[in-house]
Design a protein around this motif. Structure first.
Motif, PDB file in Angstrom:
ATOM      1  N   ALA A   1     -10.935  43.365  38.431  1.00  0.00           N
ATOM      2  CA  ALA A   1      -9.584  43.608  38.931  1.00  0.00           C
ATOM      3  C   ALA A   1      -8.681  42.407  38.670  1.00  0.00           C
ATOM      4  O   ALA A   1      -7.493  42.563  38.399  1.00  0.00           O
ATOM      5  CB  ALA A   1      -9.619  43.924  40.426  1.00  0.00           C
ATOM      6  N   LEU A   2      -9.218  41.215  38.754  1.00  0.00           N
ATOM      7  CA  LEU A   2      -8.410  40.011  38.583  1.00  0.00           C
ATOM      8  C   LEU A   2      -8.262  39.586  37.124  1.00  0.00           C
ATOM      9  O   LEU A   2      -7.318  38.876  36.789  1.00  0.00           O
ATOM     10  CB  LEU A   2      -9.005  38.857  39.386  1.00  0.00           C
ATOM     11  CG  LEU A   2      -8.977  39.009  40.900  1.00  0.00           C
ATOM     12  CD1 LEU A   2      -9.604  37.800  41.568  1.00  0.00           C
ATOM     13  CD2 LEU A   2      -7.565  39.218  41.402  1.00  0.00           C
ATOM     14  N   ALA A   3      -9.184  40.000  36.268  1.00  0.00           N
ATOM     15  CA  ALA A   3      -9.154  39.558  34.873  1.00  0.00           C
ATOM     16  C   ALA A   3      -7.857  39.935  34.154  1.00  0.00           C
ATOM     17  O   ALA A   3      -7.265  39.081  33.490  1.00  0.00           O
ATOM     18  CB  ALA A   3     -10.368  40.083  34.124  1.00  0.00           C
ATOM     19  N   PRO A   4      -7.345  41.172  34.264  1.00  0.00           N
ATOM     20  CA  PRO A   4      -6.072  41.485  33.580  1.00  0.00           C
ATOM     21  C   PRO A   4      -4.902  40.665  34.120  1.00  0.00           C
ATOM     22  O   PRO A   4      -4.037  40.225  33.363  1.00  0.00           O
ATOM     23  CB  PRO A   4      -5.866  42.972  33.862  1.00  0.00           C
ATOM     24  CG  PRO A   4      -7.209  43.501  34.186  1.00  0.00           C
ATOM     25  CD  PRO A   4      -7.946  42.375  34.835  1.00  0.00           C
ATOM     26  N   ALA A   5      -4.882  40.440  35.426  1.00  0.00           N
ATOM     27  CA  ALA A   5      -3.805  39.630  35.999  1.00  0.00           C
ATOM     28  C   ALA A   5      -3.890  38.193  35.510  1.00  0.00           C
ATOM     29  O   ALA A   5      -2.876  37.569  35.207  1.00  0.00           O
ATOM     30  CB  ALA A   5      -3.877  39.680  37.524  1.00  0.00           C
ATOM     31  N   ALA A   6      -5.101  37.667  35.412  1.00  0.00           N
ATOM     32  CA  ALA A   6      -5.276  36.301  34.925  1.00  0.00           C
ATOM     33  C   ALA A   6      -4.866  36.202  33.456  1.00  0.00           C
ATOM     34  O   ALA A   6      -4.258  35.217  33.044  1.00  0.00           O
ATOM     35  CB  ALA A   6      -6.727  35.865  35.103  1.00  0.00           C
ATOM     36  N   ALA A   7      -5.176  37.232  32.680  1.00  0.00           N
ATOM     37  CA  ALA A   7      -4.791  37.223  31.270  1.00  0.00           C
ATOM     38  C   ALA A   7      -3.272  37.281  31.127  1.00  0.00           C
ATOM     39  O   ALA A   7      -2.695  36.608  30.275  1.00  0.00           O
ATOM     40  CB  ALA A   7      -5.437  38.396  30.541  1.00  0.00           C
ATOM     41  N   ALA A   8      -2.614  38.065  31.976  1.00  0.00           N
ATOM     42  CA  ALA A   8      -1.154  38.171  31.917  1.00  0.00           C
ATOM     43  C   ALA A   8      -0.485  36.878  32.378  1.00  0.00           C
ATOM     44  O   ALA A   8       0.570  36.501  31.873  1.00  0.00           O
ATOM     45  CB  ALA A   8      -0.676  39.337  32.776  1.00  0.00           C
ATOM     46  N   ALA A   9      -1.096  36.196  33.343  1.00  0.00           N
ATOM     47  CA  ALA A   9      -0.505  34.962  33.870  1.00  0.00           C
ATOM     48  C   ALA A   9      -0.572  33.831  32.856  1.00  0.00           C
ATOM     49  O   ALA A   9       0.320  33.000  32.803  1.00  0.00           O
ATOM     50  CB  ALA A   9      -1.208  34.552  35.164  1.00  0.00           C
ATOM     51  N   GLY A  10      -1.620  33.798  32.077  1.00  0.00           N
ATOM     52  CA  GLY A  10      -1.754  32.781  31.053  1.00  0.00           C
ATOM     53  C   GLY A  10      -1.777  31.376  31.633  1.00  0.00           C
ATOM     54  O   GLY A  10      -2.516  31.077  32.569  1.00  0.00           O
TER      55      GLY A  10
ATOM     56  N   LEU B   1      -1.427  30.518  35.463  1.00  0.00           N
ATOM     57  CA  LEU B   1      -2.610  30.498  36.326  1.00  0.00           C
ATOM     58  C   LEU B   1      -3.154  29.079  36.444  1.00  0.00           C
ATOM     59  O   LEU B   1      -3.518  28.644  37.540  1.00  0.00           O
ATOM     60  CB  LEU B   1      -3.681  31.440  35.770  1.00  0.00           C
ATOM     61  CG  LEU B   1      -4.901  31.654  36.640  1.00  0.00           C
ATOM     62  CD1 LEU B   1      -4.520  32.335  37.937  1.00  0.00           C
ATOM     63  CD2 LEU B   1      -5.929  32.484  35.897  1.00  0.00           C
ATOM     64  N   VAL B   2      -3.162  28.354  35.352  1.00  0.00           N
ATOM     65  CA  VAL B   2      -3.641  26.966  35.374  1.00  0.00           C
ATOM     66  C   VAL B   2      -2.691  26.101  36.195  1.00  0.00           C
ATOM     67  O   VAL B   2      -3.126  25.293  37.017  1.00  0.00           O
ATOM     68  CB  VAL B   2      -3.781  26.419  33.934  1.00  0.00           C
ATOM     69  CG1 VAL B   2      -4.159  24.955  33.946  1.00  0.00           C
ATOM     70  CG2 VAL B   2      -4.798  27.236  33.161  1.00  0.00           C
ATOM     71  N   VAL B   3      -1.391  26.292  36.001  1.00  0.00           N
ATOM     72  CA  VAL B   3      -0.402  25.526  36.767  1.00  0.00           C
ATOM     73  C   VAL B   3      -0.548  25.829  38.255  1.00  0.00           C
ATOM     74  O   VAL B   3      -0.524  24.927  39.102  1.00  0.00           O
ATOM     75  CB  VAL B   3       1.031  25.837  36.281  1.00  0.00           C
ATOM     76  CG1 VAL B   3       2.075  25.223  37.199  1.00  0.00           C
ATOM     77  CG2 VAL B   3       1.224  25.352  34.856  1.00  0.00           C
ATOM     78  N   GLY B   4      -0.731  27.102  38.586  1.00  0.00           N
ATOM     79  CA  GLY B   4      -0.926  27.482  39.987  1.00  0.00           C
ATOM     80  C   GLY B   4      -2.175  26.862  40.581  1.00  0.00           C
ATOM     81  O   GLY B   4      -2.164  26.383  41.724  1.00  0.00           O
TER      82      GLY B   4
END
Length: 143
Positions: free
Chosen positions: A35-44, A47-50
């Motif tokens: 469930a989180l993988a597509p959101a992480a891919a979209a965040a790019g 996600l690291v900055v967050g």
């Protein structure tokens, strides 16, 4: 059960409830990952900055920053109430009583915050006013 060389050996046993718990845990974990993988891919890179921001903020006490922010927001609301008090009757949406009560309320609340928040907020507001004054100063004529 003591083994050779003073080691303790654990008894290997897996009951039905243990197997069900392991199976459910792995299914739930897999579902969370998918469930989180597509959101992480979209965040790019966001996600690291967050993650860096979270890692930076977690060990820090944010109460002074919250107090400073509250002081500045309350002063902003006080200025807004002052501006609302100065509106002409045709320009006003509400009675003049509302901003007349809101203005002193904001000022009182702002100055009842912790002293370090009031000092820090006042210094930042003062610095902003000085920069505004310098920015609005007309440029000198060249020789």
């Amino acid at each position: 059960m003591p083994g050779t060389g003073g080691e303790t050996r654990l008894k290997r046993s897996l009951t039905l409830s243990d197997a069900v718990a392991v199976g459910l845990g792995s299914m739930i974990g897999a579902r969370i990952f998918t469930a989180l993988a597509p959101a992480a891919a979209a965040a790019g890179a966001g996600l690291v900055v967050g993650a860096v921001l979270v890692a930076t903020v977690l060990p820090v006490d944010l109460r002074p920053a919250i107090g400073f922010s509250s002081f500045c927001v309350l002063l902003y609301y006080a200025v807004t109430n002052l501006a609302a008090c100065r509106l002409k009757p045709g320009e006003r949406l509400y009675s003049r009583v509302l901003p007349a009560v809101g203005l002193p309320g904001c000022v009182v609340l702002a100055f009842t915050l912790p002293l370090e928040s009031v000092i820090a907020g006042s210094l930042v507001i003062l610095a902003g006013l000085v920069l505004l004054r310098l920015h609005r100063r007309p440029a000198e004529e060249p020789i």
